[in-house]
Scaffold this motif. Structure first.
Motif, PDB file in Angstrom:
ATOM      1  N   GLU A 243       0.813  -1.179  -0.107  1.00  0.00           N
ATOM      2  CA  GLU A 243       0.116   0.036  -0.060  1.00  0.00           C
ATOM      3  C   GLU A 243       0.930   1.050  -0.025  1.00  0.00           C
ATOM      4  O   GLU A 243       1.117   1.946   0.868  1.00  0.00           O
ATOM      5  N   TYR A 244       1.466   1.639  -1.093  1.00  0.00           N
ATOM      6  CA  TYR A 244       2.461   2.400  -1.378  1.00  0.00           C
ATOM      7  C   TYR A 244       1.864   4.256  -0.950  1.00  0.00           C
ATOM      8  O   TYR A 244       2.818   4.692  -0.838  1.00  0.00           O
ATOM      9  N   GLN A 245       0.669   4.217  -1.332  1.00  0.00           N
ATOM     10  CA  GLN A 245       0.030   5.372  -0.975  1.00  0.00           C
ATOM     11  C   GLN A 245       0.485   5.873   0.431  1.00  0.00           C
ATOM     12  O   GLN A 245       0.365   7.177   0.768  1.00  0.00           O
ATOM     13  N   LYS A 246       0.529   5.015   1.192  1.00  0.00           N
ATOM     14  CA  LYS A 246       0.455   5.339   2.639  1.00  0.00           C
ATOM     15  C   LYS A 246       1.862   5.964   3.139  1.00  0.00           C
ATOM     16  O   LYS A 246       2.248   6.455   4.025  1.00  0.00           O
ATOM     17  N   LEU A 247       2.870   5.656   2.232  1.00  0.00           N
ATOM     18  CA  LEU A 247       4.249   6.058   2.339  1.00  0.00           C
ATOM     19  C   LEU A 247       4.417   7.629   1.869  1.00  0.00           C
ATOM     20  O   LEU A 247       5.412   8.125   2.518  1.00  0.00           O
ATOM     21  N   ILE A 248       3.350   8.070   1.298  1.00  0.00           N
ATOM     22  CA  ILE A 248       3.755   9.457   0.723  1.00  0.00           C
ATOM     23  C   ILE A 248       3.267  10.572   1.580  1.00  0.00           C
ATOM     24  O   ILE A 248       1.937  10.617   2.063  1.00  0.00           O
ATOM     25  N   PRO A 249       4.095  11.304   2.420  1.00  0.00           N
ATOM     26  CA  PRO A 249       3.500  12.368   3.263  1.00  0.00           C
ATOM     27  C   PRO A 249       2.666  13.248   2.852  1.00  0.00           C
ATOM     28  O   PRO A 249       2.555  13.621   1.778  1.00  0.00           O
ATOM     29  N   GLU A 250       1.672  13.652   3.701  1.00  0.00           N
ATOM     30  CA  GLU A 250       0.716  14.670   3.352  1.00  0.00           C
ATOM     31  C   GLU A 250       1.247  16.125   3.353  1.00  0.00           C
ATOM     32  O   GLU A 250       0.548  17.068   2.635  1.00  0.00           O
ATOM     33  N   SER A 251       2.194  16.438   4.046  1.00  0.00           N
ATOM     34  CA  SER A 251       2.831  17.734   4.145  1.00  0.00           C
ATOM     35  C   SER A 251       4.410  17.452   4.235  1.00  0.00           C
ATOM     36  O   SER A 251       4.925  16.520   5.018  1.00  0.00           O
ATOM     37  N   PHE A 252       4.986  18.708   4.154  1.00  0.00           N
ATOM     38  CA  PHE A 252       6.448  18.749   4.383  1.00  0.00           C
ATOM     39  C   PHE A 252       7.090  19.786   5.332  1.00  0.00           C
ATOM     40  O   PHE A 252       6.285  20.915   4.791  1.00  0.00           O
ATOM     41  N   VAL A 253       7.961  19.493   6.047  1.00  0.00           N
ATOM     42  CA  VAL A 253       8.570  20.787   6.789  1.00  0.00           C
ATOM     43  C   VAL A 253       9.502  21.483   5.958  1.00  0.00           C
ATOM     44  O   VAL A 253       9.662  22.883   6.081  1.00  0.00           O
ATOM     45  N   GLY A 254      10.186  20.931   5.154  1.00  0.00           N
ATOM     46  CA  GLY A 254      11.288  21.614   4.378  1.00  0.00           C
ATOM     47  C   GLY A 254      11.194  21.286   3.005  1.00  0.00           C
ATOM     48  O   GLY A 254      10.961  20.052   2.590  1.00  0.00           O
ATOM     49  N   LYS A 255      11.630  22.313   2.101  1.00  0.00           N
ATOM     50  CA  LYS A 255      11.586  22.248   0.634  1.00  0.00           C
ATOM     51  C   LYS A 255      12.486  23.047   0.067  1.00  0.00           C
ATOM     52  O   LYS A 255      12.905  24.084   0.513  1.00  0.00           O
ATOM     53  N   VAL A 256      13.294  22.564  -0.978  1.00  0.00           N
ATOM     54  CA  VAL A 256      14.306  23.180  -1.386  1.00  0.00           C
ATOM     55  C   VAL A 256      13.966  22.930  -3.187  1.00  0.00           C
ATOM     56  O   VAL A 256      13.537  22.092  -3.535  1.00  0.00           O
ATOM     57  N   SER A 257      14.354  24.062  -3.970  1.00  0.00           N
ATOM     58  CA  SER A 257      14.309  23.757  -5.399  1.00  0.00           C
ATOM     59  C   SER A 257      15.931  23.411  -5.766  1.00  0.00           C
ATOM     60  O   SER A 257      16.807  24.313  -5.379  1.00  0.00           O
ATOM     61  N   VAL A 258      15.821  22.502  -6.718  1.00  0.00           N
ATOM     62  CA  VAL A 258      17.180  22.282  -7.068  1.00  0.00           C
ATOM     63  C   VAL A 258      17.286  22.093  -8.775  1.00  0.00           C
ATOM     64  O   VAL A 258      16.310  21.973  -9.345  1.00  0.00           O
ATOM     65  N   ASP A 259      18.406  22.321  -9.149  1.00  0.00           N
ATOM     66  CA  ASP A 259      18.682  22.350 -10.620  1.00  0.00           C
ATOM     67  C   ASP A 259      19.157  20.564 -10.688  1.00  0.00           C
ATOM     68  O   ASP A 259      20.173  20.199 -10.290  1.00  0.00           O
ATOM     69  N   LEU A 337      12.875  19.125  -3.760  1.00  0.00           N
ATOM     70  CA  LEU A 337      13.053  18.217  -3.026  1.00  0.00           C
ATOM     71  C   LEU A 337      12.369  18.499  -1.731  1.00  0.00           C
ATOM     72  O   LEU A 337      12.693  19.488  -0.948  1.00  0.00           O
ATOM     73  N   CYS A 338      11.447  17.612  -1.283  1.00  0.00           N
ATOM     74  CA  CYS A 338      10.672  17.986   0.148  1.00  0.00           C
ATOM     75  C   CYS A 338      11.067  16.845   1.040  1.00  0.00           C
ATOM     76  O   CYS A 338      11.140  15.734   0.701  1.00  0.00           O
ATOM     77  N   MET A 339      11.163  17.572   2.276  1.00  0.00           N
ATOM     78  CA  MET A 339      11.606  16.738   3.344  1.00  0.00           C
ATOM     79  C   MET A 339      10.866  16.802   4.738  1.00  0.00           C
ATOM     80  O   MET A 339      10.271  17.943   4.981  1.00  0.00           O
ATOM     81  N   ASN A 340      11.000  15.960   5.499  1.00  0.00           N
ATOM     82  CA  ASN A 340      10.446  15.850   6.955  1.00  0.00           C
ATOM     83  C   ASN A 340      11.696  15.489   7.828  1.00  0.00           C
ATOM     84  O   ASN A 340      11.335  14.385   8.263  1.00  0.00           O
ATOM     85  N   GLY A 341      12.660  16.227   7.894  1.00  0.00           N
ATOM     86  CA  GLY A 341      13.903  15.554   8.411  1.00  0.00           C
ATOM     87  C   GLY A 341      14.550  14.910   7.737  1.00  0.00           C
ATOM     88  O   GLY A 341      14.357  14.439   6.738  1.00  0.00           O
ATOM     89  N   ASN A 342      15.653  14.323   8.559  1.00  0.00           N
ATOM     90  CA  ASN A 342      16.640  13.258   7.669  1.00  0.00           C
ATOM     91  C   ASN A 342      16.496  12.036   7.937  1.00  0.00           C
ATOM     92  O   ASN A 342      17.128  11.153   7.396  1.00  0.00           O
ATOM     93  N   ASP A 343      15.007  11.478   8.536  1.00  0.00           N
ATOM     94  CA  ASP A 343      14.919   9.854   8.702  1.00  0.00           C
ATOM     95  C   ASP A 343      13.492   9.525   8.148  1.00  0.00           C
ATOM     96  O   ASP A 343      13.343   8.814   8.523  1.00  0.00           O
ATOM     97  N   GLN A 344      13.096  10.507   7.440  1.00  0.00           N
ATOM     98  CA  GLN A 344      11.718  10.340   6.902  1.00  0.00           C
ATOM     99  C   GLN A 344      11.634  10.326   5.212  1.00  0.00           C
ATOM    100  O   GLN A 344      12.661  10.888   4.761  1.00  0.00           O
ATOM    101  N   PRO A 345      10.927   9.825   4.542  1.00  0.00           N
ATOM    102  CA  PRO A 345      10.737   9.703   3.061  1.00  0.00           C
ATOM    103  C   PRO A 345      10.966  11.213   2.647  1.00  0.00           C
ATOM    104  O   PRO A 345      10.244  11.905   2.968  1.00  0.00           O
ATOM    105  N   ALA A 346      11.774  11.294   1.414  1.00  0.00           N
ATOM    106  CA  ALA A 346      11.986  12.451   0.913  1.00  0.00           C
ATOM    107  C   ALA A 346      11.423  12.384  -0.579  1.00  0.00           C
ATOM    108  O   ALA A 346      11.656  11.215  -1.002  1.00  0.00           O
ATOM    109  N   VAL A 347      10.734  13.443  -1.061  1.00  0.00           N
ATOM    110  CA  VAL A 347       9.977  13.233  -2.482  1.00  0.00           C
ATOM    111  C   VAL A 347      10.503  14.477  -3.264  1.00  0.00           C
ATOM    112  O   VAL A 347      10.596  15.467  -2.890  1.00  0.00           O
TER     113      VAL A 347
END
Length: 367
Positions: A243-259, A337-347
């Motif tokens: 059930e992969y949809q459960k892995l996707i965070p609903e929101s993110f604390v950190g976001k960066v735009s990357v080339d 690149l969207c993150m919730n800390g350094n130990d949670q899935p990044a998207v």
């Protein structure tokens, strides 16, 4: 006698040979089935008992006939023939097939097997739906995110499912995940298609136009795709897909735009001092991303510009191959690149496409 255009015949032969096993469980499966149904059409078939490919090619023939010839030898010969006329003559009995190919000054004799020994091919009735070749090809690019571990059989496939009235493709190996939606669709049942088979489908789609329509059917544990003169049928993978949809965070604390290109280059450089399954660290500060790696071989520090939109973690660590694979499959030049800390899935989300995402699990490391 059957007459072909040599390059057209070789192209069709190369396609069907992709499912012919190198070490067939039954000798006949090492052969190509050749069917001349009328004076102008020849159908070539390859089959490994799980997946079949049928390709129609033009010909001129003075009679209907069906027989099989060894795929590897036939492919080796035809792939090296000059462009021009290729003729194929046969002597067929109940016990044997003798074929003679002529092209230019060359003459080649092959021993085949009667078609009666070829196993029956699976067939699927009815039409499930249609997809434009370009849209399907876009979805198939995520197949590289599927597992190659045969002990995790269901993860070696790509999941096709209907989510919120959208046709969604997903692939994961347990460490990363890729999802793409390709439009509104009513799918009768969710299925998992072998990624290897979808690689063959990608090859087929490279031979058709972007706007050509692919029709497909799903029935009784099988799925079939047809476009123009090509038809591919395969067994779907059995088992419960995560059930992969459960892995996707609903929101993110950190976001960066990357080339994407620049970050991938920095990660590649940092990987030079690493080992297999190497890790790279990404540090975010003052609109810069510092990519570092070190081992007994030495150390590397690379830096690339980014745009910090929210509060990313100070540092996050990824398997270099996984994060680079995700960047490689971003269709735009930049991504978030969207993150919730350094130990949670990044998207990773492409800047230009809301229908695609790549999720990568970071690696927790000790300083």
């Amino acid at each position: 006698m059957i007459t072909f255009e040599s390059k057209e015949f070789a192209t069709a032969l190369k396609t069907v040979s992709k499912v012919v096993p190198n070490r067939p469980s039954h000798p006949i499966l090492g052969n190509i089935l050749i069917e001349v149904s009328d004076n102008e059409t020849c159908t070539l078939t390859g089959f490994d008992l799980s997946t079949s490919i049928r390709v129609k090619t033009t010909c001129i023939s003075d009679e209907k006939q069906t027989f099989t010839l060894p795929a590897q030898l036939l492919n080796s010969i035809c792939s090296k023939l000059p462009q021009g006329e290729l003729t194929l003559s046969t002597e067929i009995t109940e016990e044997s097939v003798k074929a003679t190919l002529k092209s230019g000054s060359g003459k080649y004799e092959l021993q085949g097997v009667p078609a009666a020994d070829y196993p029956p091919l699976p067939s699927i009735e009815g039409q499930t739906g249609e997809i434009k070749a370009d849209s399907l090809n876009k979805a198939l690019k995520i197949k590289s995110f599927a597992s190659t571990d045969e002990t995790k059989q269901v993860l070696t496939g790509v999941r096709m499912s209907e989510v919120d009235n959208q046709l969604e493709f997903a692939a994961t190996d347990g460490h990363r995940l890729s999802i793409v939606d390709i439009g509104e669709f009513n799918l009768p049942e969710n299925i998992t298609v072998p990624a290897k088979t979808l690689g063959t489908l990608s090859h087929i789609l490279s031979n058709v136009g972007k706007d050509d329509v692919v029709s497909f059917q799903i029935h009784d544990g099988m799925v079939s795709f047809q476009v123009n003169d090509y038809s591919l049928t395969t067994r779907v993978l059995q088992g419960d897909y995560p059930e992969y949809q459960k892995l996707i965070p609903e929101s993110f604390v950190g976001k960066v735009s990357v080339d994407c290109e620049e970050l991938a280059r920095a990660i590649n450089m940092a990987s030079l001092v690493g080992n297999k399954n190497d890790l790279v660290r990404l540090n975010f500060e003052d609109n810069h991303c510092k990519v570092t790696n070190e081992s007994e071989k030495g150390s590397v520090e690379e830096q690339t510009e980014i745009a910090i939109e929210d509060d990313p973690p100070e540092q996050i660590c990824f398997a270099a191959d996984y994060i680079n694979e995700a960047l490689k499959h971003i269709p735009s030049s930049s991504a978030k690149l969207c993150m919730n800390g350094n130990d949670q899935p990044a998207v990773l989300f492409p800047e230009s496409d809301d229908d695609l995402l790549h999720l990568v699990m970071p690696v927790k490391i000790r300083d």
